[in-house]
Design a protein around this motif. Structure first.
Motif, short mmCIF file in Angstrom:
data_model
loop_
_atom_site.label_atom_id
_atom_site.label_comp_id
_atom_site.label_asym_id
_atom_site.label_seq_id
_atom_site.Cartn_x
_atom_site.Cartn_y
_atom_site.Cartn_z
N TRP A 228 -4.03 25.75 -38.85
CA TRP A 228 -3.70 24.82 -37.77
C TRP A 228 -4.84 23.86 -37.50
O TRP A 228 -5.99 24.12 -37.81
CB TRP A 228 -3.32 25.57 -36.50
N THR A 233 -1.48 23.11 -30.82
CA THR A 233 -1.66 23.49 -29.41
C THR A 233 -1.66 22.22 -28.56
O THR A 233 -0.68 21.91 -27.90
CB THR A 233 -2.95 24.30 -29.21
N LYS A 261 -0.46 29.71 -30.73
CA LYS A 261 -0.80 30.60 -31.84
C LYS A 261 0.36 31.53 -32.18
O LYS A 261 0.70 31.75 -33.35
CB LYS A 261 -2.04 31.42 -31.49
N LEU A 278 -4.07 37.10 -34.61
CA LEU A 278 -3.99 35.67 -34.32
C LEU A 278 -5.18 34.91 -34.89
O LEU A 278 -5.43 33.77 -34.50
CB LEU A 278 -3.89 35.44 -32.81
N ASP A 296 -10.97 27.69 -39.67
CA ASP A 296 -10.46 27.25 -38.38
C ASP A 296 -11.59 26.52 -37.66
O ASP A 296 -12.45 27.13 -37.05
CB ASP A 296 -10.00 28.46 -37.55
#
Length: 609
Positions: A228, A233, A261, A278, A296
């Protein structure tokens, strides 16, 4: 064999409900009834030499659903290599994710799901290689806003049939409200119409994206490896907040982040970590040729973006745990190449002392310097970074003034998201930044990253248009880094694709034993978010054709408390947001009539907190 209901229906309780949605947003995605109940298709991901994740979503009215699955090396499933069942329910938004083990490396497999005699599309996947492999190849994509245009890049990749897997480097969905980021393309409208904040909002947005036929088709044919970025988000997110999050009106950031998430792991074929379910950063090994290190740089450890050139050595974009994990894996010398898949540009992009984008690694210069020095001091070779986020295309050497290059960075442009003025410079970056060997600031598309023992090459492909469905594309540039080198070279031709690929999976599903009336009900309920509900209820549904809906809402004693007839002007996938503040907590029966058919459903309004 159980029949699909003649129609399944939405709920809503006020005259102005559909008037709250911009008129053009009622022109919706169509729904292929032959895919029922697997309207969202199938997907696979995170391939290992002996395992792969397979995924689907089943649309049912039951409290829970049991789905069978099977895996074979042929589309007729004459010999099964694995099979089983899985149960899902509303706690996972009726998604199904299976980690299929016991497979062979570098092997194509076909898989399919079944529920109550109805079959899903057949998916095709491929395991990672093991041992002394000599060729791997990825398509790399990023930044796919639904409203900004058609996912033509996805469809172009789908038909290539010359890659191992698709790497999606973030911004798979966007959180904005309808018209929050738009290309003003008729019928290309994000839903639900409001900015997504709750778990059910995120689920509905993923459901909308996954109904897109171009995205559904790409997932069907190749395994995905994803991470992501911020829009899964909220824009410009970090550990403790986001530029596009107001805690005064949108609630606790950590709740919203957890919602994003959770929906991500439900709706994408990502293997869940046993350390932290997660956590997104992970390593996928592709034999002795390459380690793929998926980072990430967004939610794991990032400090808040600065407004100044901040040289604080403690500022981090990775967090200490992830930084230690990354350097430990870079020091593992069992593979030829270290390929890092991550979100934001790592190469410097500053004009004098002016940082053009504090959201990328330029906003965390001391941690980047620390990483580059680690690579040089430990003589780590063949370091390549794959990047998304910036909606533009770049071939960069990774160096900072006073340092030698540590490797190469290949940046993919957006699939659709606007690149106009993204970095605020009107000139070609390659003309002013010596480490930028090539850049394009205007086009949309993807890159093919081709890896052999002797070099890693990136080929940029640009789509002719995103304003309509059109898969015309052109090769824009090709750059490579030789093994043992830290400098980029321009290639004279694109890298040759993989050969001996298995046939693509069939694009249709054979459920011919079911009649047309069963295949094409007047209405299909795709999701009700949530139930029980409190202040509002979001309903995602498919309408086969235009018509009028007559609604009666009765309390548990049978007393009529609401009645309305509403004309719906557009067929396709629609959304309704139901205000419920006027209802007392408790059970209600909704009686819905369309044409000659009447359905009833029990719903429950919980107490507001």
């Amino acid at each position: 064999m159980s029949r699909l209901p003649q129609f399944l229906l939405l709920l809503f309780f006020c005259n102005t409900l559909f008037g709250q949605v911009p008129p053009h947003s009622l022109q919706r995605l169509s729904l292929d009834p032959q895919l029922a109940p697997f309207y969202h298709g199938v997907a696979s991901g995170d391939p290992l030499p002996d395992a792969v994740i397979i995924w689907t979503r089943v649309t049912v009215e039951d409290v829970s659903a049991t789905v069978s699955w099977k895996v074979s090396q042929d589309t007729l499933f004459t010999t099964l290599v694995a099979n089983g069942t899985a149960t899902t329910d509303a706690s996972r938004d009726y998604t199904v994710k299976v980690d299929v083990t016991g497979l062979q490396p570098a092997t194509y497999y076909y898989y399919q799901f079944e529920h109550n005699g109805r079959k899903s599309l057949i998916g095709r996947t491929k395991t990672a290689p093991a041992g002394n492999n000599t060729h791997i190849r990825f398509a790399v994509v990023s930044c796919s806003d639904y409203e900004s245009g058609y996912f033509n890049a996805y469809e172009h990749i789908m038909y290539r049939n010359d890659i191992d897997a698709v790497l999606h480097l973030g911004d798979y969905i966007y959180e904005y409200a309808t018209d929050g980021l738009t290309g003003n393309i008729p019928g290309r409208v994000t839903d639900p119409p409001h900015e997504i904040i709750t778990l059910d909002d995120y689920r509905a947005r993923y459901s909308h994206y996954r109904l897109d036929p171009q995205l559904r088709g790409l997932h069907q044919q190749y395994p995905f490896i994803t991470t992501w970025d911020d829009h899964e988000t909220a824009n410009n997110s970090w550990v403790g907040g986001a530029e596009n999050h107001d805690p005064n009106t949108e609630g606790d950031w950590f709740v919203r982040k957890a919602n994003g998430k959770q929906a991500y792991f439900e709706w994408l074929p990502v293997r869940e970590s046993t350390v932290d379910p997660l956590r997104i950063y992970r390593k996928l090994n592709y034999g002795k040729l390459a380690d793929l290190l998926v980072l990430d740089t967004r939610l794991e450890g990032r400090d808040q973006q600065s407004t100044t050139t901040n040289q604080d050595p403690n500022r981090t974009i990775l967090g200490q745990d992830q930084y230690n994990w990354l350097t430990a894996n870079l020091s593992d010398t069992t593979t030829v190449w270290k390929i890092v898949a991550q979100q934001v540009m790592m190469a410097p992009l500053t004009l004098g002392t002016v940082v053009l984008n504090q959201d990328q690694w330029d906003g965390y210069p001391q941690e980047r310097l620390k990483l580059f020095n680690y690579i040089l001091n430990n003589n780590i070779q063949n370091f390549v970074v794959l990047t998304g986020d910036i909606h533009t295309s770049w071939a960069n050497e990774l160096k900072i003034s006073g340092l030698n290059s540590v490797g190469a960075e290949f940046v993919t442009t957006s699939v659709t998201t606007s690149n106009a003025g993204i970095i605020g410079i009107p000139f070609n970056p390659a003309s002013i930044f010596p480490h930028v060997k090539w850049a394009d600031l205007n086009n949309h598309g993807y890159i093919i990253v081709d890896i052999t023992p002797g070099r890693t090459q990136s080929d940029w492909y640009f789509m002719q248009t995103i304003a309509q469905r059109d898969t015309s594309a052109t090769l824009a540039a090709s750059w490579f880094i030789p093994s043992g080198s830290r400098t980029l070279n321009e290639a004279s031709a694109p890298a040759p694709g993989l050969t001996g690929q298995a046939p693509l999976a069939p694009f249709t599903v054979d459920n011919s034993t079911v009649g047309l009336a069963d295949l094409n009900p007047e209405m299909i309920l795709l999701g009700t978010y949530p139930n029980p509900f409190t202040d509002k209820l979001l309903v995602q549904f498919y309408l086969r054709e235009t018509g009028s809906l007559h609604l009666k809402l009765l309390d548990i004693s049978g007393r009529l408390v609401y009645e309305q007839t509403t004309a719906l002007k557009q067929p396709g996938v629609n959304y309704a947001q139901i205000p419920a503040s006027f209802l007392a907590p408790g059970y209600y029966v909704l009686e819905t009539t369309a044409g000659s058919t009447t359905l009833t459903r029990t719903v429950f309004r919980a107490k507001s907190h």
